[in-house]
Design a protein around this motif. Sequence first.
Motif, PDB file in Angstrom:
ATOM      1  N   PHE A  47     -68.505  51.443 -44.213  1.00  0.00           N
ATOM      2  CA  PHE A  47     -67.716  52.578 -44.569  1.00  0.00           C
ATOM      3  C   PHE A  47     -68.166  52.942 -46.314  1.00  0.00           C
ATOM      4  CE2 PHE A  47     -65.645  51.117 -41.334  1.00  0.00           C
ATOM      5  CZ  PHE A  47     -65.374  52.355 -40.366  1.00  0.00           C
ATOM      6  N   GLN A 107     -65.964  49.679 -50.066  1.00  0.00           N
ATOM      7  CA  GLN A 107     -65.313  48.985 -48.931  1.00  0.00           C
ATOM      8  C   GLN A 107     -66.316  47.760 -48.312  1.00  0.00           C
ATOM      9  OE1 GLN A 107     -64.515  52.706 -47.128  1.00  0.00           O
ATOM     10  NE2 GLN A 107     -62.365  52.030 -46.645  1.00  0.00           N
ATOM     11  N   TYR A 125     -57.496  52.503 -47.414  1.00  0.00           N
ATOM     12  CA  TYR A 125     -58.219  51.718 -46.549  1.00  0.00           C
ATOM     13  C   TYR A 125     -59.375  50.823 -47.266  1.00  0.00           C
ATOM     14  CZ  TYR A 125     -55.890  53.410 -42.411  1.00  0.00           C
ATOM     15  OH  TYR A 125     -54.713  53.656 -41.524  1.00  0.00           O
ATOM     16  N   ARG A 172     -51.145  47.642 -36.934  1.00  0.00           N
ATOM     17  CA  ARG A 172     -52.059  48.411 -36.471  1.00  0.00           C
ATOM     18  C   ARG A 172     -53.424  47.902 -36.996  1.00  0.00           C
ATOM     19  NH1 ARG A 172     -56.150  51.637 -39.342  1.00  0.00           N
ATOM     20  NH2 ARG A 172     -56.582  53.664 -37.739  1.00  0.00           N
ATOM     21  N   HIS A 175     -54.596  60.688 -39.023  1.00  0.00           N
ATOM     22  CA  HIS A 175     -54.889  60.955 -40.156  1.00  0.00           C
ATOM     23  C   HIS A 175     -56.293  61.259 -40.321  1.00  0.00           C
ATOM     24  CE1 HIS A 175     -55.188  56.791 -39.913  1.00  0.00           C
ATOM     25  NE2 HIS A 175     -56.105  56.503 -40.846  1.00  0.00           N
ATOM     26  N   ASP A 176     -57.042  61.070 -39.323  1.00  0.00           N
ATOM     27  CA  ASP A 176     -58.596  61.033 -39.445  1.00  0.00           C
ATOM     28  C   ASP A 176     -59.332  62.183 -38.700  1.00  0.00           C
ATOM     29  OD1 ASP A 176     -58.887  58.632 -40.670  1.00  0.00           O
ATOM     30  OD2 ASP A 176     -59.014  57.343 -38.989  1.00  0.00           O
ATOM     31  N   ARG A 225     -53.949  66.050 -43.895  1.00  0.00           N
ATOM     32  CA  ARG A 225     -53.225  64.853 -44.822  1.00  0.00           C
ATOM     33  C   ARG A 225     -52.158  65.718 -45.780  1.00  0.00           C
ATOM     34  NH1 ARG A 225     -57.986  60.216 -45.675  1.00  0.00           N
ATOM     35  NH2 ARG A 225     -58.194  59.811 -43.712  1.00  0.00           N
ATOM     36  N   ARG A 238     -61.348  64.850 -44.256  1.00  0.00           N
ATOM     37  CA  ARG A 238     -60.081  64.692 -43.577  1.00  0.00           C
ATOM     38  C   ARG A 238     -58.669  64.992 -44.309  1.00  0.00           C
ATOM     39  NH1 ARG A 238     -61.423  58.443 -42.389  1.00  0.00           N
ATOM     40  NH2 ARG A 238     -62.000  58.662 -44.637  1.00  0.00           N
ATOM     41  N   ASP A 292     -60.619  55.317 -50.189  1.00  0.00           N
ATOM     42  CA  ASP A 292     -60.463  55.556 -48.772  1.00  0.00           C
ATOM     43  C   ASP A 292     -59.142  55.682 -48.512  1.00  0.00           C
ATOM     44  OD1 ASP A 292     -60.974  56.510 -46.233  1.00  0.00           O
ATOM     45  OD2 ASP A 292     -61.738  54.603 -45.469  1.00  0.00           O
ATOM     46  N   ASP A 301     -57.142  48.075 -38.140  1.00  0.00           N
ATOM     47  CA  ASP A 301     -57.950  49.021 -38.547  1.00  0.00           C
ATOM     48  C   ASP A 301     -59.594  48.457 -38.148  1.00  0.00           C
ATOM     49  OD1 ASP A 301     -58.746  51.445 -40.026  1.00  0.00           O
ATOM     50  OD2 ASP A 301     -59.894  49.968 -41.464  1.00  0.00           O
ATOM     51  N   VAL A 302     -60.207  49.416 -37.583  1.00  0.00           N
ATOM     52  CA  VAL A 302     -61.534  49.397 -37.029  1.00  0.00           C
ATOM     53  C   VAL A 302     -61.863  47.871 -36.271  1.00  0.00           C
ATOM     54  CG1 VAL A 302     -64.015  49.487 -37.886  1.00  0.00           C
ATOM     55  CG2 VAL A 302     -62.356  50.129 -39.476  1.00  0.00           C
ATOM     56  N   HIS A 335     -63.121  45.128 -43.770  1.00  0.00           N
ATOM     57  CA  HIS A 335     -63.615  44.944 -45.289  1.00  0.00           C
ATOM     58  C   HIS A 335     -62.452  45.096 -46.285  1.00  0.00           C
ATOM     59  CE1 HIS A 335     -63.026  49.341 -43.345  1.00  0.00           C
ATOM     60  NE2 HIS A 335     -62.316  49.457 -44.399  1.00  0.00           N
ATOM     61  N   PHE A 365     -69.479  57.069 -43.252  1.00  0.00           N
ATOM     62  CA  PHE A 365     -69.027  58.158 -44.089  1.00  0.00           C
ATOM     63  C   PHE A 365     -70.119  58.879 -44.642  1.00  0.00           C
ATOM     64  CE2 PHE A 365     -65.297  55.853 -45.540  1.00  0.00           C
ATOM     65  CZ  PHE A 365     -64.301  56.479 -44.429  1.00  0.00           C
ATOM     66  N   GLU A 421     -57.307  49.888 -33.223  1.00  0.00           N
ATOM     67  CA  GLU A 421     -58.154  50.903 -33.365  1.00  0.00           C
ATOM     68  C   GLU A 421     -59.503  50.721 -33.066  1.00  0.00           C
ATOM     69  OE1 GLU A 421     -60.086  54.110 -36.544  1.00  0.00           O
ATOM     70  OE2 GLU A 421     -60.073  51.892 -36.789  1.00  0.00           O
TER      71      GLU A 421
HETATM   72  C1  NOJ Z   1     -60.015  54.040 -39.825  1.00  0.00           C
HETATM   73  C2  NOJ Z   1     -58.934  54.645 -40.564  1.00  0.00           C
HETATM   74  O1  NOJ Z   1     -58.086  55.222 -39.751  1.00  0.00           O
HETATM   75  C3  NOJ Z   1     -59.687  55.512 -41.442  1.00  0.00           C
HETATM   76  O2  NOJ Z   1     -58.924  56.524 -42.252  1.00  0.00           O
HETATM   77  C4  NOJ Z   1     -60.679  54.666 -42.470  1.00  0.00           C
HETATM   78  O3  NOJ Z   1     -61.460  55.649 -43.263  1.00  0.00           O
HETATM   79  C5  NOJ Z   1     -61.655  53.887 -41.814  1.00  0.00           C
HETATM   80  N1  NOJ Z   1     -60.775  53.221 -40.575  1.00  0.00           N
HETATM   81  C6  NOJ Z   1     -62.016  52.605 -42.691  1.00  0.00           C
HETATM   82  O4  NOJ Z   1     -60.876  51.794 -42.841  1.00  0.00           O
END
Ligand code: NOJ
Length: 544
Positions: A168, A172, A64, A202, A324-325, A397, A393, A61, A204-205, A104, A149, A263
């Motif tokens: 995810f 993960q 990630y 930053r 990027h998402d 990218r 996504r 991923d 994540d999740v 994760h 996903f 995030e």
């Molecule tokens: C948010 C990240 O920005 C994304 O790219 C990722 O797939 C998910 N979190 C899972 O880590």
Amino acid sequence: MSDAPWWRRAVIYQVYVRSFADSDGDGIGDLPGVRSRLGYIADLGGDAIWLNPFYPSPQADGGYDVADYRGVDPMFGSLADFDALTDDAHRLGLRVIVDLVPNHTSSEHPWFRAALAAPPGSAERARYIFRDGLGPGGDLPPNDWQSVFGGPAWTRVTVDGRWYLHLFAPEQPDLDWTNDEVGDEFESILRFWLDRGVDGFRIDVAHGLAKDPALPDIAGGHPTSGPAPAGHPHWDRDDVHEVYRRWRRVADSYGRDVAFVGEAWVDSPVQLARYLRPDELHTAFNFDFLLAPWDAARLRSVIDASIEALAGEGAPPTWVLSNHDVVRHVTRYGGGDIGLRRARAAALLMLALPGSAYVYQGEELGLPQVTDLPDEALQDPTFLRTGGADRGRDGCRVPLPWSGDAPPFGFGPPDLGVGGAVPGVGGADPWLPQPAGWAGLTAERQASDPRSMLSLYRQALRLRKALPGDSPLAWMAASSGPGGDAVLAFRRGPGFACVVNLGDEPVDPPADVGPDARVLLASGPLGDDGRIPGSTAVWYGGEG
Ligand code: NOJ
């Protein structure tokens, strides 16, 4: 100039390392590539960079899925490269934010490998969320949770038929944050990067770490992704805040201005503000702004709600248009000429607002989403897990176009031609194909064009530094006459006003702008009579 901490008003440039600049010609961006282009970010006017994950990872991923939180994937360079990058960034006045992925690990992380090798009920398994399945033989997942996903959020292990949770991709596995060992490990990871000199993280999740211990069915009651409503069994639960209180104590103990940005996809700015209590995170992404359509009333209400909810905690708002998402905003706003005009106006809107702002690499070049990547090039797990229904996504990218008239547009070492031959030696194609039509969008081409998107961002970021950072936003009465309700107009202190015409028809500047106001910057040409055409934003200086 105020002496407020940097993160209260910074412009943070998001570097998707894999797609930024490739120093060794293997078709994949890397840390030395980022380092070689730091001057570009400094010239642009960025205050900080946020690096997407560069850790050792199988890349299930886009990084990630972290296999080692204290290293650099050889594909991206080495720890020495990271240190050199950080030193150079600091010399140029750029802070460095790294991405932390606590929800994760990768399924290749030593902890998960050990968990698979250990029996049910072992300490190794207890770092993750393993459960028995339901139904005869435990053949059904433990509950009905779905992966973001696509498909079930549970995968069964072959060794003993138990299931593990992954919100995810299956690669993960979710960590169990009720286990003290997990908390201790992440404190140590934070310290590892803080000791190397990073300025922030930053997260994540950030809203996902705590799960309802009973793991109840969602039963169709809550959406899998998007803002998390109250009572959700795995998003935005109260227990998550204890994690951030601990992290804040760690960050504060370093005695320098470290910043967290969370995030957190939550239901409302009020919920978001809970992450920004004085003993938790410093800032969080404002996805309501990103998600808002090109509509004056909607944007105004998002801006007001964000500022108001966060002010209650003394936290600054943040603004973001792309990352990027999500689909790049030139495309989200309609694509083509209208998408570009709106994106230019949106940039001036975002950069005039109080608080900090995020610029995703390539938005300063006006890059659109690449919507026609061939299936075989796609790498985002969403594409596969939805059976192709969601193309994923990858389209936001695509490696940056730096120079020249044909792919790879200077993405790799300067002497590379199109599709050179030997991967690892030089000349591999960029990991995602760039559209041939991007020749007009290269940084090189735009740098010498005063009307380009790049020139607009450069001017806006330079002027923004002179804006009174702490001055609150004060809305002005809209322009009179037709089209006035499509106008957003506000002041930041007596000497600065921003007016955005989101409609199609030209409008007069609002009366409050005043006859003596000077145009500091406009996102497009203004009428000779000073009227503001549709999809255009203007910054004015001077007293109203
Ligand atoms: C948010 C990240 O920005 C994304 O790219 C990722 O797939 C998910 N979190 C899972 O880590």
